[in-house]
Motif scaffolding. Structure first.
Motif, PDB file in Angstrom:
ATOM      1  N   SER A   1       0.824  -1.218   0.000  1.00  0.00           N
ATOM      2  CA  SER A   1       0.000   0.000   0.000  1.00  0.00           C
ATOM      3  C   SER A   1       0.855   1.264   0.000  1.00  0.00           C
ATOM      4  CB  SER A   1      -0.935  -0.003   1.214  1.00  0.00           C
ATOM      5  OG  SER A   1      -0.188  -0.062   2.420  1.00  0.00           O
ATOM      6  N   SER A   2       2.040   1.187   0.626  1.00  0.00           N
ATOM      7  CA  SER A   2       2.922   2.362   0.661  1.00  0.00           C
ATOM      8  C   SER A   2       3.401   2.721  -0.743  1.00  0.00           C
ATOM      9  CB  SER A   2       4.129   2.094   1.567  1.00  0.00           C
ATOM     10  OG  SER A   2       4.857   0.961   1.120  1.00  0.00           O
ATOM     11  N   ARG A   3       3.664   1.705  -1.570  1.00  0.00           N
ATOM     12  CA  ARG A   3       4.094   1.965  -2.952  1.00  0.00           C
ATOM     13  C   ARG A   3       2.948   2.543  -3.757  1.00  0.00           C
ATOM     14  NH1 ARG A   3       8.616  -0.795  -4.631  1.00  0.00           N
ATOM     15  NH2 ARG A   3       8.595   0.737  -6.344  1.00  0.00           N
ATOM     16  N   MET A   4       1.729   2.028  -3.536  1.00  0.00           N
ATOM     17  CA  MET A   4       0.568   2.548  -4.260  1.00  0.00           C
ATOM     18  C   MET A   4       0.322   4.001  -3.877  1.00  0.00           C
ATOM     19  SD  MET A   4      -1.341   1.227  -6.570  1.00  0.00           S
ATOM     20  CE  MET A   4      -2.691   1.825  -7.569  1.00  0.00           C
ATOM     21  N   GLU A   5       0.527   4.328  -2.619  1.00  0.00           N
ATOM     22  CA  GLU A   5       0.350   5.710  -2.169  1.00  0.00           C
ATOM     23  C   GLU A   5       1.352   6.629  -2.854  1.00  0.00           C
ATOM     24  OE1 GLU A   5      -1.369   8.872  -0.158  1.00  0.00           O
ATOM     25  OE2 GLU A   5      -2.051   6.805  -0.392  1.00  0.00           O
ATOM     26  N   GLN A   6       2.572   6.155  -3.053  1.00  0.00           N
ATOM     27  CA  GLN A   6       3.583   6.947  -3.759  1.00  0.00           C
ATOM     28  C   GLN A   6       3.152   7.236  -5.198  1.00  0.00           C
ATOM     29  OE1 GLN A   6       7.130   4.567  -3.432  1.00  0.00           O
ATOM     30  NE2 GLN A   6       7.640   5.303  -1.370  1.00  0.00           N
TER      31      GLN A   6
ATOM     32  N   LEU B   1       0.436   9.919  -5.208  1.00  0.00           N
ATOM     33  CA  LEU B   1       0.949  11.256  -4.909  1.00  0.00           C
ATOM     34  C   LEU B   1       1.704  11.859  -6.091  1.00  0.00           C
ATOM     35  CD1 LEU B   1       2.188  10.734  -1.225  1.00  0.00           C
ATOM     36  CD2 LEU B   1       0.169  12.010  -1.988  1.00  0.00           C
ATOM     37  N   ALA B   2       2.228  11.021  -6.960  1.00  0.00           N
ATOM     38  CA  ALA B   2       3.002  11.511  -8.101  1.00  0.00           C
ATOM     39  C   ALA B   2       2.130  12.041  -9.228  1.00  0.00           C
ATOM     40  CB  ALA B   2       3.906  10.398  -8.633  1.00  0.00           C
ATOM     41  N   LEU B   3       0.828  11.728  -9.191  1.00  0.00           N
ATOM     42  CA  LEU B   3      -0.085  12.162 -10.259  1.00  0.00           C
ATOM     43  C   LEU B   3      -1.098  13.165  -9.713  1.00  0.00           C
ATOM     44  CD1 LEU B   3      -0.799   8.688 -11.895  1.00  0.00           C
ATOM     45  CD2 LEU B   3       0.501  10.552 -12.921  1.00  0.00           C
ATOM     46  N   PRO B   4      -1.383  14.226 -10.470  1.00  0.00           N
ATOM     47  CA  PRO B   4      -2.403  15.191 -10.015  1.00  0.00           C
ATOM     48  C   PRO B   4      -3.735  14.487  -9.767  1.00  0.00           C
ATOM     49  CG  PRO B   4      -1.221  16.024 -11.936  1.00  0.00           C
ATOM     50  CD  PRO B   4      -0.804  14.597 -11.768  1.00  0.00           C
ATOM     51  N   TYR B   5      -4.424  14.892  -8.701  1.00  0.00           N
ATOM     52  CA  TYR B   5      -5.682  14.239  -8.328  1.00  0.00           C
ATOM     53  C   TYR B   5      -6.834  14.928  -9.060  1.00  0.00           C
ATOM     54  CZ  TYR B   5      -9.148  11.921  -5.374  1.00  0.00           C
ATOM     55  OH  TYR B   5     -10.203  11.160  -4.915  1.00  0.00           O
TER      56      TYR B   5
END
Length: 201
Positions: free
Chosen positions: A20-25, A28-32
């Motif tokens: 999940s930590s990698r998915m969160e990264q 965060l790298a893409l505009p929401y």
């Protein structure tokens, strides 16, 4: 819940789970893009009141369609990154990583171009713009992609001539930036090559 447990949680998609930590990264790298709804609530429901004319209603629907396409393109980009992590780092199968990443990047490119087209057409409808029959843009060949560029040029010309200072400056600047963006040109070219130059498998 401990940090260690959180790190151990897996996020699944069409591929296997990744931490999940990698998915969160990746998120965060893409505009929401969903936050655009906070600025324009009608993106969610373009048919909701107040009552407007047919042309303005079409403009609202086009804008909503463009927003939904943008969200879908973002999801495809998320999966492209997640698949790269899963197949390269967890399954250790680089060929699978390339295949799935390419699949989702193709998806994202096609949806981004459609999103832009919907949004530009929304502007054209909202401003009640039309291309004169004697304008070269009117006879543009859609297969070459010039009709899409024509839509953008039409909206840009209208913005530059607007009596509204915000539209004349800020909106026109955004449209110019999009039109001159190397990344956007590459995406559009990729989309046109994908659609017009490749035979389906």
């Amino acid at each position: 819940m401990t940090l260690e447990n959180q790190e151990g949680e897996l996020v699944h998609g069409m591929r296997g789970g990744i931490p999940s930590s990698r998915m969160e990264q990746i998120h965060l790298a893409l505009p929401y893009s969903m936050t655009l709804r906070d600025v324009l609530p009608q993106l969610d429901d373009p048919l909701a009141g107040p009552h407007v004319g047919v042309r303005q209603m079409k403009a609202k629907v086009r804008l909503s369609d463009g927003w939904h396409m943008l969200n879908q393109a973002r999801l495809a980009l998320l999966e492209a990154e997640a698949c790269t992590i899963f197949y390269d780092e967890i399954q250790r199968d680089h060929t699978e990583a390339l295949y799935h990443c390419r699949y989702y990047l193709d998806d994202a490119a096609l949806r981004l171009c459609s999103s832009c087209e919907h949004m530009v057409q929304s502007v054209i409808l909202h401003w009640s713009l039309s291309i004169p029959k004697n304008d070269p843009l009117a006879g543009a060949d859609r297969s070459s992609g010039t009709s899409r560029n024509g839509s953008l040029v039409l909206a840009l010309k209208a913005a530059e001539k607007s009596n509204d200072a915000y539209v004349r400056k800020d909106v026109a600047t955004v449209l110019k930036r999009l039109r001159s963006s190397k990344a956007w040109k590459a995406c559009v070219k990729y989309r046109h090559d994908w659609v017009h130059s490749r035979l389906p498998a």
